[in-house]
Scaffold this motif. Structure first.
Motif, short mmCIF file in Angstrom:
data_model
loop_
_atom_site.label_atom_id
_atom_site.label_comp_id
_atom_site.label_asym_id
_atom_site.label_seq_id
_atom_site.Cartn_x
_atom_site.Cartn_y
_atom_site.Cartn_z
N LEU A 231 44.85 52.28 10.32
CA LEU A 231 44.64 51.21 11.22
C LEU A 231 43.42 51.20 11.97
N ILE A 232 42.97 52.14 12.35
CA ILE A 232 41.60 52.29 12.80
C ILE A 232 40.55 51.91 12.16
N ASP A 233 40.68 51.98 10.79
CA ASP A 233 39.58 51.60 9.93
C ASP A 233 39.62 49.88 9.75
N PHE A 234 40.93 49.54 9.71
CA PHE A 234 40.99 47.98 9.81
C PHE A 234 40.51 47.24 11.10
N LEU A 235 40.73 48.26 12.24
CA LEU A 235 40.35 47.49 13.59
C LEU A 235 38.94 47.65 13.67
N THR A 236 38.11 48.45 12.80
CA THR A 236 36.73 48.70 12.93
C THR A 236 36.02 47.61 12.09
N SER A 237 36.81 47.16 10.68
CA SER A 237 36.23 46.19 10.00
C SER A 237 36.39 44.84 10.02
N TYR A 238 37.66 44.51 10.59
CA TYR A 238 38.10 43.11 10.59
C TYR A 238 37.63 42.14 11.97
N PRO A 239 37.19 42.71 12.80
CA PRO A 239 36.73 41.77 13.98
C PRO A 239 35.60 40.98 13.74
N ALA A 240 34.72 41.23 12.88
CA ALA A 240 33.59 40.48 12.32
C ALA A 240 34.15 39.38 11.73
N GLN A 241 35.41 39.20 10.85
CA GLN A 241 35.84 38.35 10.44
C GLN A 241 36.40 37.34 11.21
N LEU A 242 37.08 37.74 12.44
CA LEU A 242 37.63 36.92 13.37
C LEU A 242 36.60 36.34 14.31
N ALA A 243 35.42 37.24 14.52
CA ALA A 243 34.36 36.38 15.52
C ALA A 243 33.57 35.41 14.28
N ALA A 244 33.46 35.83 13.20
CA ALA A 244 32.91 34.54 12.36
C ALA A 244 33.73 33.43 12.34
N ALA A 245 35.04 33.36 12.54
CA ALA A 245 35.94 32.32 12.46
C ALA A 245 36.12 31.61 14.21
N GLY A 246 35.21 32.26 14.92
CA GLY A 246 35.40 31.74 16.37
C GLY A 246 36.63 32.10 17.27
N LEU A 247 37.35 33.26 16.65
CA LEU A 247 38.60 33.62 17.29
C LEU A 247 38.42 34.97 17.88
N TRP A 248 37.36 35.55 18.05
CA TRP A 248 37.11 36.71 18.69
C TRP A 248 35.69 36.74 19.34
N SER A 249 35.52 37.28 20.65
CA SER A 249 34.48 37.20 21.49
C SER A 249 33.90 38.45 21.60
#
Length: 283
Positions: A231-249
């Motif tokens: 889970l921690i691995d996913f939480l480390t890698s996926y925020p960049a995908q959300l940020a690129a989509a404008g969904l995470w600041s």
């Protein structure tokens, strides 16, 4: 946390080297549950088996060892980079029984296509499919292919999410809950369904499958357990995908990192999204 889509634009997790490395770690963490599911389905030497949505092919290599030199594995994915990696691994290990196959599982069946030509009709003994259905905008083409490809008595092993919202951190986890909600929003926007297992029984029964086994694979773990590290691995890698989509600041990311740091420094419970295993038989 899976790996297939119609192309790079719809495969929201990507097929870059960093994601391939994460998928390898993920495969190793969930490998015991995978092998147990194969045992329940009776996958064994000499069989012809499908790896549906194979990604880089980590499960395909395990299937190759299970069926042996006299068996066959058709490894299907839509990402050329992943199939090239699998082909290289097979050449290095001299696994001639593995056939990487490029194909879009979301497209309607077409007997003239290379994918459906390779699948044939009623000629496969079993199929393995993990975290694939959740990313497909339409399930019918995938399920129709499985129904057509498996012989009577053939077995289908599925590992899929049934309620992704259970992903949580306790006692703290408000920011993680917000992050999880944004992931779900992102996947729905790309045509996915993070609770897809809820729909699969009705759809598979209508296509001539009988449910032989089902069980929960959901885990609740302390920080140092492999499932928590997944889970921690996913939480480390996926925020960049959300940020690129404008969904995470950036501010939200800072709050998430602070929360995760607290969770790793104190006694915490890391709860996975709810996953189910299903073993089906083609009638």
């Amino acid at each position: 946390m899976s790996r297939i889509g119609a192309d790079q634009a719809t495969y929201v997790l990507g097929s870059h080297p960093e994601e391939r490395s994460r998928l390898e770690r993920q495969h190793q963490i969930w490998r015991p549950e995978m092998l147990a599911g194969w045992d329940r389905a009776g996958f064994g030497p000499g069989q012809r088996l499908l790896d549906v949505g194979c990604g880089p092919g980590f499960a395909s290599l395990d299937l190759a060892e299970r069926v042996g030199a006299h068996g066959q594995v058709l490894a299907i994915d839509s990402a050329p980079a992943y199939l090239e990696h699998l082909q290289q691994q097979c050449q290095q290990r001299q696994l001639l029984q593995v056939m990487p196959q490029l194909g879009d599982l979301a497209k309607e069946r077409d007997p003239a296509s290379e994918l459906d030509g390779a699948l044939g009709a009623s000629s496969w003994d079993g199929a393995w499919c993990r975290w694939v259905a959740m990313f497909l905008p339409r399930l019918e083409p995938l399920l129709d292919r499985l129904a057509a490809a498996l012989r009577p008595g053939g077995r289908l092993v599925l590992h899929e999410y049934i309620k992704w919202e259970t992903f949580a951190l306790h006692p703290k986890g408000d920011q993680l809950a917000k992050f999880g909600a944004r992931c779900i929003q992102h996947w729905w926007a790309h045509g996915g369904d993070p609770n897809v297992a809820q729909r699969l029984p009705q759809l598979l029964e209508a296509r001539g499958f009988r449910l032989l086994h089902s069980s929960s694979l959901m885990a609740c773990s302390p920080t140092d357990h492999p499932k928590a590290q997944w889970l921690i691995d996913f939480l480390t890698s996926y925020p960049a995908q959300l940020a690129a989509a404008g969904l995470w600041s950036a501010a939200e990311q800072a709050d998430l990192e602070a929360e995760l740091a607290w969770g790793q420094q104190h006694a915490s419970l890391w709860v996975t999204p709810a996953i189910v295993e299903m073993v089906w038989e083609r009638l």
